[in-house]
Structures are given as structure tokens and as C-alpha cells.
Design a protein around this motif. Structure first.
Motif, mmCIF file in Angstrom:
data_model
loop_
_atom_site.group_PDB
_atom_site.id
_atom_site.type_symbol
_atom_site.label_atom_id
_atom_site.label_comp_id
_atom_site.label_asym_id
_atom_site.label_seq_id
_atom_site.Cartn_x
_atom_site.Cartn_y
_atom_site.Cartn_z
ATOM 1 N N THR A 72 -13.887 69.590 99.502
ATOM 2 C CA THR A 72 -13.873 69.817 100.949
ATOM 3 C C THR A 72 -12.567 69.342 101.582
ATOM 4 O O THR A 72 -12.370 69.536 102.779
ATOM 5 N N VAL A 73 -11.703 68.725 100.793
ATOM 6 C CA VAL A 73 -10.409 68.243 101.301
ATOM 7 C C VAL A 73 -9.289 69.225 100.965
ATOM 8 O O VAL A 73 -8.350 69.403 101.732
ATOM 9 N N ASN A 74 -9.390 69.887 99.815
ATOM 10 C CA ASN A 74 -8.283 70.735 99.378
ATOM 11 C C ASN A 74 -8.265 72.065 100.117
ATOM 12 O O ASN A 74 -9.123 72.342 100.964
ATOM 13 N N ASN A 75 -7.261 72.879 99.795
ATOM 14 C CA ASN A 75 -7.106 74.189 100.432
ATOM 15 C C ASN A 75 -6.524 75.168 99.409
ATOM 16 O O ASN A 75 -6.398 74.850 98.224
ATOM 17 N N GLU A 76 -6.144 76.347 99.865
ATOM 18 C CA GLU A 76 -5.681 77.382 98.936
ATOM 19 C C GLU A 76 -4.412 76.976 98.203
ATOM 20 O O GLU A 76 -4.280 77.220 96.994
ATOM 21 N N ALA A 77 -3.458 76.359 98.909
ATOM 22 C CA ALA A 77 -2.207 75.950 98.259
ATOM 23 C C ALA A 77 -2.476 74.921 97.172
ATOM 24 O O ALA A 77 -1.933 75.006 96.059
ATOM 25 N N ASP A 78 -3.321 73.948 97.468
ATOM 26 C CA ASP A 78 -3.681 72.948 96.467
ATOM 27 C C ASP A 78 -4.419 73.597 95.307
ATOM 28 O O ASP A 78 -4.215 73.232 94.145
ATOM 29 N N GLY A 79 -5.261 74.580 95.608
ATOM 30 C CA GLY A 79 -5.985 75.272 94.561
ATOM 31 C C GLY A 79 -5.058 76.010 93.611
ATOM 32 O O GLY A 79 -5.301 76.062 92.400
ATOM 33 N N THR A 80 -3.970 76.569 94.143
ATOM 34 C CA THR A 80 -2.995 77.249 93.300
ATOM 35 C C THR A 80 -2.390 76.276 92.296
ATOM 36 O O THR A 80 -2.299 76.561 91.095
ATOM 37 N N VAL A 81 -1.980 75.100 92.775
ATOM 38 C CA VAL A 81 -1.395 74.091 91.893
ATOM 39 C C VAL A 81 -2.441 73.577 90.909
ATOM 40 O O VAL A 81 -2.152 73.362 89.727
ATOM 41 N N PHE A 82 -3.653 73.380 91.373
ATOM 42 C CA PHE A 82 -4.751 72.931 90.510
ATOM 43 C C PHE A 82 -4.881 73.835 89.284
ATOM 44 O O PHE A 82 -4.984 73.367 88.145
ATOM 45 N N HIS A 83 -4.862 75.142 89.503
ATOM 46 C CA HIS A 83 -5.029 76.077 88.396
ATOM 47 C C HIS A 83 -3.799 76.111 87.494
ATOM 48 O O HIS A 83 -3.932 76.251 86.265
ATOM 49 N N VAL A 84 -2.604 75.969 88.071
ATOM 50 C CA VAL A 84 -1.388 75.921 87.255
ATOM 51 C C VAL A 84 -1.426 74.710 86.327
ATOM 52 O O VAL A 84 -1.116 74.811 85.133
ATOM 53 N N LEU A 85 -1.809 73.560 86.861
ATOM 54 C CA LEU A 85 -1.869 72.348 86.041
ATOM 55 C C LEU A 85 -2.884 72.509 84.902
ATOM 56 O O LEU A 85 -2.640 72.060 83.782
ATOM 57 N N ARG A 86 -3.999 73.139 85.186
ATOM 58 C CA ARG A 86 -4.992 73.373 84.127
ATOM 59 C C ARG A 86 -4.452 74.322 83.059
ATOM 60 O O ARG A 86 -4.691 74.136 81.872
ATOM 61 N N GLU A 87 -3.730 75.355 83.483
ATOM 62 C CA GLU A 87 -3.175 76.315 82.525
ATOM 63 C C GLU A 87 -2.171 75.652 81.585
ATOM 64 O O GLU A 87 -2.065 76.030 80.417
ATOM 65 N N LEU A 88 -1.443 74.663 82.092
ATOM 66 C CA LEU A 88 -0.412 74.002 81.300
ATOM 67 C C LEU A 88 -0.969 72.926 80.362
ATOM 68 O O LEU A 88 -0.313 72.544 79.399
ATOM 69 N N ALA A 89 -2.174 72.434 80.653
ATOM 70 C CA ALA A 89 -2.715 71.278 79.933
ATOM 71 C C ALA A 89 -3.345 71.667 78.601
ATOM 72 O O ALA A 89 -3.806 72.798 78.409
ATOM 73 N N ASP A 90 -3.386 70.705 77.691
ATOM 74 C CA ASP A 90 -4.111 70.851 76.422
ATOM 75 C C ASP A 90 -5.546 70.367 76.534
ATOM 76 O O ASP A 90 -6.405 70.768 75.748
ATOM 77 N N VAL A 91 -5.798 69.464 77.482
ATOM 78 C CA VAL A 91 -7.117 68.854 77.621
ATOM 79 C C VAL A 91 -7.229 68.284 79.030
ATOM 80 O O VAL A 91 -6.221 67.889 79.636
ATOM 81 N N ILE A 92 -8.451 68.260 79.565
ATOM 82 C CA ILE A 92 -8.724 67.678 80.878
ATOM 83 C C ILE A 92 -9.613 66.458 80.685
ATOM 84 O O ILE A 92 -10.641 66.530 80.004
ATOM 85 N N VAL A 93 -9.221 65.341 81.284
ATOM 86 C CA VAL A 93 -10.011 64.112 81.228
ATOM 87 C C VAL A 93 -10.498 63.805 82.642
ATOM 88 O O VAL A 93 -9.696 63.772 83.586
ATOM 89 N N VAL A 94 -11.789 63.586 82.800
ATOM 90 C CA VAL A 94 -12.353 63.387 84.136
ATOM 91 C C VAL A 94 -13.513 62.408 84.060
ATOM 92 O O VAL A 94 -14.245 62.347 83.062
ATOM 93 N N GLY A 95 -13.671 61.630 85.113
ATOM 94 C CA GLY A 95 -14.798 60.717 85.199
ATOM 95 C C GLY A 95 -16.102 61.473 85.390
ATOM 96 O O GLY A 95 -16.141 62.533 86.020
ATOM 97 N N ALA A 96 -17.192 60.903 84.870
ATOM 98 C CA ALA A 96 -18.490 61.572 84.946
ATOM 99 C C ALA A 96 -18.935 61.769 86.388
ATOM 100 O O ALA A 96 -19.523 62.804 86.732
ATOM 101 N N GLY A 97 -18.657 60.785 87.248
ATOM 102 C CA GLY A 97 -19.054 60.903 88.649
ATOM 103 C C GLY A 97 -18.368 62.067 89.334
ATOM 104 O O GLY A 97 -18.997 62.818 90.094
ATOM 105 N N THR A 98 -17.080 62.237 89.070
ATOM 106 C CA THR A 98 -16.337 63.353 89.658
ATOM 107 C C THR A 98 -16.837 64.682 89.109
ATOM 108 O O THR A 98 -17.033 65.648 89.849
#
Length: 224
Positions: A49-75
Motif C-alpha cells: 500500500t506504500v509503493n507505486n508503479e515506478a517502484d513496481g518497475t524496479v521491484f520486477h527488474v531486481l527480481r529478474e536479475l537475482a538468483d534467489v530471493i530471501v524474505v522474512g516469513a512475516g513479510t
């Protein structure tokens, strides 16, 4: 998009990918978002609810470049995570797997937990024993986890928080870069900051800064 700091062209998909390419490998970056007044989540407890379209674009680019995603269970639970194009590693002392990540193809979801985790047996049954990393007795040893991922060929690690995991990663000294988006909104309320945990003081240095209609997307190199 306008590049305010750094070298490159953020106006094309290729240029944006080049800007966010890791300077070297192995590399661990954390991607976080907050409002202008520092809220990492909205009134519903979600960063979505904080992000927007521009942030979403970067979010997807970072995922495309990564080998693995690490995230907390709560998130992962709050943001209703599902499987991604690369493996997702859930960090959880309890060993509980978020509902949206259960039943996924073997190897696409993994778990980092501790020896006294109450959900350890269930996680091994659900994910497969090789996909459950036990790296500590009572706290997940993040340095050991990162080293294990590197050994398995996942050298570009992307963490998507949340704040408690980022705080623990900074304390463990495993973060190379923080990608932080500030959206042009003032939310007030009880939303926490992007880092949670005991007080810390980690110097950073600006690598890139992009502006798009008031949204600021920066990457900060973390002193280690």
C-alpha cells in the motif's frame, strides 16, 4: 525516469537492467520501500500500500536479475507471496511456511530456520529435506545461510525484508547494497521504518538515484 546520480539510461528496460546490475558477484542487496515520512507499511500492515508503479518497475527488474530471493516469513505472509521466477528462501525461526508458498514445485520454495523450530518436521515434509537450511540453534545464522546459497550457485541474493530481517542482516554484516524507494506520500499512523531491531550505525554511500514523478529510487552501497 530521470537519472540524478550514477551512469546509465533508466528510460529503457535494457538501460534500467544495466543500472541495477550488481557491481560484482557474490552480491547481496535488500530492496525496501517507504513513504516520504518513513512509513514502511500502510494502515493494513503491507508495503504494497506504500509503493507505486515506478517502484513496481524496479521491484520486477531486481527480481529478474537475482538468483534467489530471501524474505522474512512475516513479510511473505502479509504480502501474500507466491512462487517467483527464482527460488524463494523464507527465514523463520518457527519454521512455518506461508500459505501462498505451500504446494509449490520442489526447490522453488526453501526455508532457513533453527534446530528448535516447532515447524521443522512439517517443513522438511513439505519442501524436502535438502530445501530446509538449519543454520542455528535459536537464531538463524544469516552469514551461514548466505554462504550456503553461494555454494549452491545463488551468488546474486535479493532480500525483500521485512524490517526485522534487514536489521538482522545489517548486524550480521552480510548486506552489500540497499535499494530504497521513497514514494511521494505522507501516511503518519503506526507504520514502522524500513529497519527494525537494536540501534545500529551503518555508513552507506550513494550509488544510483532515479526520480520519476516525485518517486525517488536510490541504491546505497553498505560499508562492511
Amino acid at each position: 525516469m530521470i537519472l540524478l546520480h550514477g551512469d546509465g539510461d533508466p528510460t529503457t528496460p535494457e538501460g534500467l537492467r544495466a543500472l541495477y546490475a550488481p557491481p560484482r558477484l557474490p552480491w547481496l542487496r535488500v530492496n525496501m520501500v517507504s513513504s516520504l515520512d518513513g512509513a514502511a507499511t500502510g494502515s493494513d500492515g503491507r508495503s504494497g500500500t506504500v509503493n507505486n508503479e515506478a517502484d513496481g518497475t524496479v521491484f520486477h527488474v531486481l527480481r529478474e536479475l537475482a538468483d534467489v530471493i530471501v524474505v522474512g516469513a512475516g513479510t511473505a505472509t502479509a504480502e501474500t507471496y507466491g512462487p517467483a521466477g527464482v527460488p524463494i528462501v523464507i527465514v523463520s525461526r518457527s519454521g512455518r511456511i506461508p500459505a501462498g508458498l505451500r504446494g509449490a514445485e520442489r526447490g522453488s520454495v526453501r526455508l532457513a530456520t533453527v534446530t528448535d523450530s516447532p515447524g521443522l518436521d512439517d517443513a522438511r515434509s513439505e519442501l524436502g529435506e535438502d530445501n530446509v537450511y538449519v543454520t542455528g540453534a535459536t537464531e538463524v545464522d544469516l552469514a551461514t545461510l548466505v554462504a550456503r546459497l553461494h555454494e549452491e550457485g545463488m551468488r546474486h541474493v535479493l532480500s525483500e525484508g521485512g524490517p526485522a530481517l534487514l536489521g538482522s542482516m545489517l548486524a550480521a554484516g552480510v548486506v552489500d547494497e540497499l535499494c530504497h524507494t521513497i514514494t511521494p506520500r505522507l501516511l503518519a499512523g503506526d507504520g514502522g521504518r524500513i529497519v527494525a531491531g537494536p540501534p545500529t550505525d551503518v555508513p552507506v554511500r550513494l550509488r544510483t538515484l532515479i526520480e520519476h514523478e516525485g518517486t525517488l529510487m536510490a541504491c546505497w552501497l553498505v560499508a562492511r
